[in-house]
Design an enzyme around this catalytic site. Structure first.
Site, PDB file in Angstrom:
ATOM      1  N   SER A 108       0.859  -1.180   0.000  1.00  0.00           N
ATOM      2  CA  SER A 108       0.000   0.000   0.000  1.00  0.00           C
ATOM      3  C   SER A 108       0.897   1.233   0.000  1.00  0.00           C
ATOM      4  O   SER A 108       1.904   1.274  -0.696  1.00  0.00           O
ATOM      5  CB  SER A 108      -0.943  -0.028   1.203  1.00  0.00           C
ATOM      6  OG  SER A 108      -1.804   1.087   1.183  1.00  0.00           O
ATOM      7  N   SER A 109       0.572   2.227   0.800  1.00  0.00           N
ATOM      8  CA  SER A 109       1.352   3.469   0.855  1.00  0.00           C
ATOM      9  C   SER A 109       0.867   4.317   2.017  1.00  0.00           C
ATOM     10  O   SER A 109      -0.305   4.226   2.425  1.00  0.00           O
ATOM     11  CB  SER A 109       1.195   4.255  -0.450  1.00  0.00           C
ATOM     12  OG  SER A 109       1.735   5.561  -0.329  1.00  0.00           O
ATOM     13  N   TYR A 143      -4.565   7.554  -6.485  1.00  0.00           N
ATOM     14  CA  TYR A 143      -3.470   6.804  -5.860  1.00  0.00           C
ATOM     15  C   TYR A 143      -3.757   6.549  -4.382  1.00  0.00           C
ATOM     16  O   TYR A 143      -3.790   5.397  -3.919  1.00  0.00           O
ATOM     17  CB  TYR A 143      -2.151   7.553  -6.027  1.00  0.00           C
ATOM     18  CG  TYR A 143      -0.970   6.819  -5.435  1.00  0.00           C
ATOM     19  CD1 TYR A 143      -0.370   5.760  -6.126  1.00  0.00           C
ATOM     20  CD2 TYR A 143      -0.456   7.167  -4.196  1.00  0.00           C
ATOM     21  CE1 TYR A 143       0.707   5.068  -5.576  1.00  0.00           C
ATOM     22  CE2 TYR A 143       0.618   6.489  -3.635  1.00  0.00           C
ATOM     23  CZ  TYR A 143       1.196   5.443  -4.331  1.00  0.00           C
ATOM     24  OH  TYR A 143       2.253   4.766  -3.779  1.00  0.00           O
ATOM     25  N   LYS A 149      -4.943   2.971  -2.569  1.00  0.00           N
ATOM     26  CA  LYS A 149      -4.016   2.414  -1.590  1.00  0.00           C
ATOM     27  C   LYS A 149      -4.742   2.189  -0.255  1.00  0.00           C
ATOM     28  O   LYS A 149      -4.480   1.204   0.441  1.00  0.00           O
ATOM     29  CB  LYS A 149      -2.819   3.344  -1.411  1.00  0.00           C
ATOM     30  CG  LYS A 149      -1.848   3.331  -2.585  1.00  0.00           C
ATOM     31  CD  LYS A 149      -1.286   1.948  -2.849  1.00  0.00           C
ATOM     32  CE  LYS A 149      -0.174   1.964  -3.861  1.00  0.00           C
ATOM     33  NZ  LYS A 149       0.354   0.612  -4.169  1.00  0.00           N
TER      34      LYS A 149
END
Length: 253
Positions: free
Chosen positions: A138-139, A152, A156
């Site tokens: 993920s982020s 984005y 995520k």
């Protein structure tokens, strides 16, 4: 610590550069057989050669994870070649931060559905494994609002939710599912390398946000992902492991 990975069979999407490459190399160094995919055939071929040099079985194919049938076919072929699968790492991202509809669609097809389709294709083989593990990359952009707000960060965040749902659903089958949320990660040819050259003001701003004074490395992210994928993390499932050098300030409970 012996991670218990020797002889296990692992698959990594986007395994030719950056975090994915570091994950593949670390798994191979720990003795796991490894299969990778990426879109460019020449990069896949050279990476497979480097992985095989570590003394494990290594395999690869040029695959776009947004191509559902192509992805599923590759997973099935790897399982046939290796005699099963124990670990799958969903690493690919479209890195789409635009607000246009095309960016949303690209991120959905690559980040979200690429992860879901990988898991679905691998599930029959993970169910037969004694060490089944899913790791999705993920982020921190899925955890807080930053310049990547939009497709984005949204997808995520969705990947974390999806993976934690898998952890609950699959615990009774002995299959673990976790995510790793990297902070800003720098490597040659990567996004932050491009930003450093093309938008030095943004790069300097991002760098200043981290109290460590630097960005992370692919190897630091890989260390976290490989640990979560390993039998050494046998009672860890449903976790989102943030690896960001104290970049984010939200408290996780």
């Amino acid at each position: 610590m012996d991670l218990g990975l020797k002889g296990l069979r692992a698959l990594v999407t986007g395994g030719t550069k950056g975090i994915g490459r570091a994950i593949a190399e670390t798994l191979a160094a720990e003795g796991a057989d490894i299969a990778i995919c990426a879109r460019k055939a020449d990069e896949v071929e050279s990476t497979v050669s480097a992985l095989a040099a570590k003394g494990v079985r290594a395999s690869g194919r040029a695959v776009d994870v947004a191509d559902g049938p192509g992805l599923a076919g590759w997973v099935a072929d790897v399982a046939a070649e290796f005699g099963g699968l124990d670990i799958v790492v969903a690493n690919v991202s479209a890195l789409a931060i635009g607000q246009d509809e095309a960016s949303w669609q690209k991120s959905f097809e690559t980040d979200m559905l690429g992860t879901v389709r990988l898991v679905n294709a691998a599930m029959p083989f993970l169910e037969q494994s004694k060490a089944g593990a899913i790791v999705a990359i993920s982020s921190v952009s899925g955890r807080e609002i930053d310049f990547a707000a939009g497709p984005y960060g949204t997808f995520k965040a969705a990947i974390i939710h999806y993976t934690q749902g898998l952890a609950f659903q699959l615990a009774g089958k002995g299959i673990r599912a976790n995510t790793v949320s990297p902070g800003n990660t720098y490597f040659e040819g990567g996004v932050w390398n491009q930003i450093k050259d093309g938008n030095p003001e943004l790069y300097a701003t991002a760098l200043a946000l981290n109290p460590t004074g630097r960005m992370g490395t692919p190897q630091e992210m890989a260390n976290a992902a490989v640990f979560l994928a390993s039998p050494a993390a046998s009672f860890i499932t449903g976790t989102n492991l943030v690896v960001d050098g104290a970049l984010t300030r939200g408290v996780q409970f």
